[in-house]
Design an enzyme around this catalytic site. Structure first.
Site, PDB file in Angstrom:
ATOM      1  N   ASP A  44       0.851  -1.179   0.000  1.00 57.87           N
ATOM      2  CA  ASP A  44       0.000   0.000   0.000  1.00 57.87           C
ATOM      3  C   ASP A  44       0.887   1.228   0.000  1.00 57.87           C
ATOM      4  OD1 ASP A  44      -2.687  -0.447  -0.157  1.00 57.87           O
ATOM      5  OD2 ASP A  44      -2.784  -1.218   1.908  1.00 57.87           O
TER       6      ASP A  44
ATOM      7  N   GLU B  37      -1.391  17.739   7.756  1.00 61.15           N
ATOM      8  CA  GLU B  37      -1.218  18.600   6.589  1.00 61.15           C
ATOM      9  C   GLU B  37      -1.239  20.061   7.015  1.00 61.15           C
ATOM     10  OE1 GLU B  37      -3.292  16.026   6.502  1.00 61.15           O
ATOM     11  OE2 GLU B  37      -2.831  14.826   4.728  1.00 61.15           O
TER      12      GLU B  37
ATOM     13  N   PHE C  74     -12.926  21.124   8.514  1.00 60.62           N
ATOM     14  CA  PHE C  74     -13.208  20.483   7.230  1.00 60.62           C
ATOM     15  C   PHE C  74     -14.547  19.781   7.309  1.00 60.62           C
ATOM     16  CE2 PHE C  74     -13.089  16.902   4.325  1.00 60.62           C
ATOM     17  CZ  PHE C  74     -12.585  17.485   3.172  1.00 60.62           C
ATOM     18  N   SER C  75     -15.373  20.009   6.288  1.00 59.92           N
ATOM     19  CA  SER C  75     -16.630  19.264   6.281  1.00 59.92           C
ATOM     20  C   SER C  75     -16.805  18.617   4.922  1.00 59.92           C
ATOM     21  CB  SER C  75     -17.820  20.179   6.581  1.00 59.92           C
ATOM     22  OG  SER C  75     -18.228  20.830   5.402  1.00 59.92           O
TER      23      SER C  75
ATOM     24  N   LYS D 208      -8.920  27.042   2.624  1.00 57.71           N
ATOM     25  CA  LYS D 208      -8.065  26.224   1.747  1.00 57.71           C
ATOM     26  C   LYS D 208      -8.826  24.939   1.432  1.00 57.71           C
ATOM     27  CE  LYS D 208      -5.390  23.601   5.174  1.00 57.71           C
ATOM     28  NZ  LYS D 208      -6.063  23.927   6.445  1.00 57.71           N
TER      29      LYS D 208
ATOM     30  N   ASP E 279      -5.094  -4.227   5.864  1.00 62.83           N
ATOM     31  CA  ASP E 279      -5.704  -4.133   7.177  1.00 62.83           C
ATOM     32  C   ASP E 279      -7.222  -4.038   7.109  1.00 62.83           C
ATOM     33  OD1 ASP E 279      -5.707  -1.665   6.060  1.00 62.83           O
ATOM     34  OD2 ASP E 279      -4.613  -0.657   7.676  1.00 62.83           O
TER      35      ASP E 279
ATOM     36  N   ASP F 231      -9.691  -5.737   2.182  1.00 67.70           N
ATOM     37  CA  ASP F 231      -8.449  -6.398   1.778  1.00 67.70           C
ATOM     38  C   ASP F 231      -8.535  -7.911   1.963  1.00 67.70           C
ATOM     39  OD1 ASP F 231      -7.043  -4.145   1.072  1.00 67.70           O
ATOM     40  OD2 ASP F 231      -6.290  -3.791   3.100  1.00 67.70           O
TER      41      ASP F 231
END
Lengths: 688, 570
Positions: A316, A357, A384-385, A402, A526, A530
């Site tokens: 990954d 970030e 953030f939404s 942003k 995980d 997967d």
């Protein structure tokens, strides 16, 4: 290698040494030794010499009693040394298993009548829990069995299993819902649906694996044993053949004595590949134990060996090749703004953003542009939404934002922006093409520029891929990114191939294609999605933080949840095979010198001319034979550290590796006993 | 070596090496059913044979059917030969009116020719009729050779094919081996041998006056010279690594091997098919280098053995030197052939499972005699018998690959096929069967008074004779340390047992391995794969062969040739 790995216990620790010594004698039981046919044969040989010794004492055997007695002692020691090496290898695991077992005792569970908070429950002992029971686990409760969280979220301390003291979050739904029996809830309460019956839980499997109770021989080990058994059989016949041949020769030559039973038996034990046969079980157990010290649990030895054969590694991207988080590396202005302005606005938009970030934008603005802005008192955090796909803050009547290009533009337009800078699209595209994420920043209606958020390739990862390549392993990066981004990252990380915009079925298909082409495929995973791919892969490593289905589909579990562990697993897999191969070569090469010690000694009375073959100039026939027997025995404990640690693995092309190992173990195996036997003979002869 | 010997030896190897590749390629085409220059003539014959015998040429068999067909066919051949030997006195082409074989000699001889051994507990000229030679022994010489070859081809297919149970059609492989390879070559070389003076007739034995009468207690004035259809049998004797001589003296007899040229040609025929099969293998496996690697191992050990043998013989016998006779040990050698020609023949005939001789191995110096004996004891892989050499060598390769694979940390694989438990069992059986037989039966022989009494030279040399006899029979070689009188019930019966087990246990194991390998998938090579077609692996393979051989036989050899040599020089 994890810093939380369990403390390796030294093999010289009395806690391991003492039980190992006791076990070495317990394992003399023929019913137990039968599993190792070569050593079983040696035990029979030892028993025979015990008889010839007694006969020496009574005079029925003409050989001196000191000789038959010493041969017998050293043959018994050969078996005991073999048992000891196995017991020693098991010792570490046993000590660990004992501590794990403690966590299992006396656990009770609150079994719920209905799977909801507030339902009534009864307190039952853990062994009474069955699959699909629901239990309530509250703060400071031990989780009584493996299961899935179906309601609530809690902080769980998993140190009993992982050695990791920092608690982890377990919550219902998603990929973090699995809990393991024996771990402790620290805060909050959860409802767990039990998924394993007692005796089948992860902890149970782990204990039995570590103890070696369920250790089954791997196919490779069995194939090697075939070789060893066949050789042993041949050597048995060689010795049996010598008896009539020597009887005839005595008659024909009119002098000397036929080779005695004691000497034939001694020759047999010296020739039989006892060194490798004695250390074979220890090598496998120690390999699993080494992995365990790296906090990796292999659910079968077969899986580790398969890891040594892996040709294709599916990794990954996130967390394995790149650090999990992206990092701001540049501020790119658009529409006539300056870089400084972009940095300022980006900083404002990120001051309240606690994501990695966001923090990286703050630190870049500070370090590169010397900006030191304190959080304004009236700042209003805009998290953030999913609707707006933006974050930022409002202060002093201004709105700093942003976000992805389209959402930021939409937001600015919503505030009444008339024009959007013409070169925005170009800048955004350019960053995306380079494999990074463009984050557009705005202040009210104004679009100022773009933050270049880059995937950070893990330090040293290129070298590891280079090593893998030189071992013949191809790496494939799996990512949900678009092909452009994926290609750029793949190029930077120097993986051999990538699979972009990968869906679970794509992974499964990729694995099947590679297997169809004859490759052995390893992957890490995980998530529940997967699981099918994990089940298909030859080597499937599940993260311990993963879901129950993922853990069940895997054959190796990484307690640290560190995907680069695959590389360690491959290495240990190769080490196990190499150690076996090297010791086999060593063991067989040894026979050359043993022949030169024993053959002239046993036939000297018949043909004195055979003294020419006594190139080691060993003192007397009896001292020569005894020295070979002693060498054959003591080489086992001397090689125990090598068997437990494994041959050192250096990534290099196969042919070079072969030459390298042949020089050490093949040539070394021929020379070492010449030196060793001569040395022992000097000591033995000084007593005669 | 003198200049002549250097020239003939070097020229010999140049010709051999020049021929193995085209001939190996030819054989590959034959077995793959491709067109060859012989096809226009032979395809109709082949098809006719199939039609008569009811063989479906495109029908493939799994290994069990292949093995059952092979075993039944050989059993049938053995029974037929056994009957001919017992009924010899009633059958035609018997001008000397030779009587029937005793039952145990017939059993030994039938087994011997069925198993490509050609161990002969009899002297051809005084025991066998022309009918027996032509319709009994020579037929088996062709069929037993073909049997060995088809097993090797089936095993090659096992390595090459993927995920199938089919390893070929036994009847088709057998027919093609005989029709395209053995018959045409035998025909050509029989005619060549006739041109050199090898006889081919059905005359009664000739009695001629001696040029120089011999006077002892009585005066002998005339001698009986045996006749017979020799040439037709001589070529296949070498070509099929059979080795059973028409006459007791085998290739030392002037009617079997008249000139130095025929001598070199016969050695060439012995090594041709086994050598070329390595190339057939390389070609069919799509890796010619792999074929060359195997050939290089064989060649290196062969040349080494020849060197030691030559050196030991030219050093002569110090005990004889004390009597004033110096120079090379010429006992048992023919002056027609140089020492090099004799040494090369001796190592070629024992490295392969041929067993024809132009030199009496019993008369070699102990160290010299150790070379042929050792080459046999290495399980006949130094070129080896037709087919048997290749499949036994491949079993050694599997073992070498297994250990080497472990040493580099990978599940061992060869030609993309993983070597697992089953392959280990089968290759151990292939490689060790003959050694086990030698150890068991030479030990038994030493305990049986009648067996010990058969020795011509008691002591170390007698022990070598017995060891050589069981080595030769168990490995299907057929040559002998001739001092031993083998025509006793003990040697006839134990020999028959050794020859049949030594032949068919490895054959069945190899076919089973072919089946097991064919069913596997192919693992493409990567950097981590051990290259098996380069010098390091070839060297390792040679070491494995030598070490397995040395570890198995060093003690017995120490009581035989090694002690004898040391006693001779000290």
């Amino acid at each position: 290698m994890s810093k939380h790995a369990p403390q390796p216990i030294s093999i010289f620790d009395p806690r391991i040494m003492r039980p190992a010594l006791v076990d070495s004698f317990k394992k003399l039981d023929p019913r137990a030794l039968w599993r190792n046919p070569v050593m079983f044969a040696v035990e029979i040989a030892s028993a025979i010499t015990l008889v010839t010794f007694v006969m020496s004492l009574t005079g029925a055997n003409k050989e001196p009693a000191w000789f038959t007695g010493l041969v017998s002692v050293w043959l018994w020691l050969t078996v005991i040394f073999a048992n000891f090496s196995e017991a020693l290898a098991e010792g570490r695991g046993k000590a660990r298993a004992a501590s794990l077992r403690k966590t299992r005792t006396n656990v009770t569970a609150k079994r719920l009548k209905k799977p909801e908070f507030g339902s009534s429950y009864e307190t039952v002992p853990a062994p009474e829990l069955r699959k699909d029971d629901y239990i309530l686990v509250e703060a400071n409760d031990l989780i009584a069995g493996d299961g899935d969280v179906i309601a609530g979220a809690a902080l769980v301390n998993e140190s009993a299993i992982t050695g990791e003291s920092a608690p982890v979050v377990r919550e219902s739904g998603g990929d973090r819902s699995a809990v393991t029996g024996g771990t402790t809830v620290i805060a909050n309460a959860i409802i767990v649906r039990i998924t394993a019956n007692p005796g089948e839980t992860f902890l149970d499997r782990m204990i039995s694996l570590i103890e070696g109770a369920k250790r089954r021989k791997t196919p490779n080990e069995v194939a090697l044993e075939v070789l060893l058994i066949a050789l042993t059989l041949v050597f048995l016949l060689v010795c049996a053949n010598l008896s009539p041949l020597s009887i005839y020769s005595v008659k024909a030559a009119g002098q000397g004595t036929p080779v005695s039973l004691t000497i034939l038996v001694a020759l047999f034990v010296c020739l039989a590949p006892t060194t490798i046969a004695a250390l074979l079980p220890a090598i496998g157990i120690a390999g699993m134990d080494r992995l365990f010290q790296k906090n990796v649990i292999a659910l079968s030895g077969r899986a580790i060996e398969a890891a040594g054969d892996v040709n294709v590694l599916l990794l990954d991207k996130t967390g394995t090749i790149t650090l999990g988080n992206r990092e701001a590396v540049a501020f790119v202005p658009v529409g006539g703004h300056t870089e400084q302005e972009v940095a300022e606005v980006a900083l404002m938009a990120s001051l309240t953003d606690e994501t990695p970030e966001g923090r990286s934008i703050v630190s870049l603005a500070k370090s590169k542009h010397g900006l030191q802005l304190a959080l304004p008192a009236d700042a209003e955090n805009i998290p953030f939404s999913a609707d707006t796909r933006l974050s930022g803050l409002n202060t002093d009547g201004k709105q700093y934002r942003k976000g992805a290009a389209d959402s930021t533009v939409a937001f600015a337009k919503g505030l009444g922006a008339q024009s959007i800078p013409a070169n925005l699209g170009e800048v955004v595209d350019k960053i995306a093409r380079a494999g990074a994420t463009p984050l557009v920043v705005s202040r009210d209606t104004e679009i100022l520029g773009v933050v270049n958020l880059k995937d950070i390739i893990k330090g040293g990862i290129q070298e590891r891929f280079q090593q893998l390549r030189s071992m013949g392993i191809r790496t494939v990066m799996i990512t949900g990114d678009n092909p452009l981004t994926a290609a750029a990252i793949a190029a930077e990380a120097q993986v051999d191939d990538f699979l972009a915009q990968a869906k679970p079925e794509d992974k499964l298909r990729l694995i099947k294609e590679n297997q169809e082409a004859g490759y052995m495929v390893a992957m890490t995973g995980d998530g529940t999605n997967d699981a099918p791919a994990l089940a298909q892969a030859d080597v499937a490593v599940a993260m311990n933080t993963g879901t129950q289905p993922a853990r069940e589909a895997a054959n190796i579990i990484d307690l640290d949840s560190n995907p680069t562990k695959l590389l360690d697993i491959v290495e240990v897999g190769k080490q196990i095979l190499m150690t076996r191969g090297n010791l086999t070569t060593f063991s067989i090469s040894n026979d050359v010198a043993k022949y030169f010690a024993i053959i002239p000694a046993m036939m000297l009375s018949i043909y004195p001319q055979l003294e020419t073959l006594n190139i080691m100039r060993l003192a007397t026939p009896l001292s020569a034979i005894l020295s070979a027997v002693i060498f054959n025995a003591v080489i086992i404990p001397l090689l125990v550290p090598l068997a437990l640690k494994g041959t050192k693995f250096r990534p290099m092309p196969a042919e070079k590796l072969l030459i390298h190992n042949l020089l050490i173990y093949g040539v070394g195996g021929m020379v070492a006993p010449f030196v060793g036997i001569k040395g022992i003979d000097l000591v033995v002869a000084s007593f005669l | 070596m003198n200049l002549y010997e250097w020239l003939e030896t070097i020229l010999f190897f140049i010709v051999l090496l020049a021929m193995v590749k085209p001939f190996g390629a030819f054989m590959a085409r034959v077995y793959q059913g491709d067109k060859t220059f012989l096809s226009p003539v032979l395809v109709p014959c082949e098809n006719l044979l199939y039609r008569v015998c009811g063989v479906e040429r495109d029908e493939e068999m799994d290994w069990k059917r292949y093995a059952v067909g092979l075993l039944l066919f050989n059993l049938l051949g053995g029974v037929a030969l056994f009957s001919i030997l017992l009924l010899q006195h009633l059958l035609p082409l018997n001008p000397q009116k030779l009587p029937a074989f005793s039952w145990h000699l017939a059993l030994n001889t039938a087994t011997s020719f069925m198993s490509n051994t050609n161990w002969q507990n009899y002297a051809g000229e005084s025991t066998t009729s022309y009918f027996t030679q032509m319709f009994g022994l020579a037929v088996q010489n062709f069929l037993s050779s073909a049997t060995g070859m088809v097993v090797a081809i089936a095993l090659i297919r096992g390595f090459v094919r993927k995920k199938t149970s089919a390893i070929g059609n036994f009847w088709v492989d057998l027919t093609r081996s005989t029709l395209y390879i053995l018959l045409p070559l035998s025909l050509v070389f029989a005619i060549f041998l006739v041109s050199q003076g090898v006889i081919q007739n059905f005359s009664p034995y000739k009695t001629v006056p001696l040029v120089q009468p011999v006077t002892g207690t009585t005066t002998v004035k005339e001698v009986t010279i045996p006749m017979g259809p020799v040439a037709s049998q001589e070529a296949i004797k070498e070509l099929g690594t059979n080795g059973g001589g028409f006459f007791n003296a085998n290739s030392a007899h002037p009617f079997e091997n008249p000139t130095p040229l025929t001598n070199m040609v016969e050695i060439f025929l012995i090594l041709l098919i086994p050598g070329a099969l390595t190339q057939t293998f390389g070609r069919m496996a799509g890796n010619p280098r792999q074929g060359w690697a195997l050939l290089a191992v064989m060649l290196a050990i062969l040349i080494f053995a020849m060197g030691v043998l030559y050196w030991a013989e030219s050093a002569g016998n110090p005990l004889v030197a004390k009597l004033g006779v110096h120079g090379i040990n010429m006992e048992g050698k023919d002056t027609r052939f140089s020492l090099a020609g004799s040494s090369l023949f001796a190592v070629a005939t024992t490295g392969t499972s041929c067993g024809a001789v132009n030199t009496m191995h019993d008369s070699l110096t102990p160290l010299g005699g150790l070379m042929p004996l050792s080459l046999i004891l290495l399980s006949e892989v130094i070129f080896g018998g037709v087919g048997t050499g290749l499949y036994t060598m491949l079993a050694f390769v599997v073992i070498a690959v297994f250990i080497a694979g472990l040493m580099i940390g990978r599940t061992p694989e060869f030609l993309g096929k993983k070597i697992e438990v089953r392959e280990m069992w089968l290759s151990m059986i292939t490689v060790l069967t003959s050694g086990i037989l030698v150890l068991v039966f030479s030990g038994i022989a030493m305990m049986v008074p009648s067996a010990v009494a058969s020795m011509a030279n008691p002591g170390t040399h007698g022990l070598s004779e017995v060891l050589y006899a069981f080595a030769s029979m168990s490995n299907n070689n057929g040559s002998a340390f001739a001092g031993l009188n083998g025509n006793t019930v003990f040697y006839n019966l134990t020999g028959a047992l050794c020859m049949s087990i030594g032949r068919f246990a490895p054959i069945v194991a190899s076919l089973a391995m072919a089946g097991s390998l064919a069913g596997k998938k192919y693992v493409p090579p990567s950097l981590g794969t051990l290259p098996t077609d380069k010098a390091p692996f070839a060297l390792w393979l040679a070491l494995v062969i030598l070490i397995v051989g040395a570890l198995t036989f060093f003690p017995a050899l120490a009581l035989g040739p090694i002690a004898e040599q040391l006693m001779m020089i000290r």
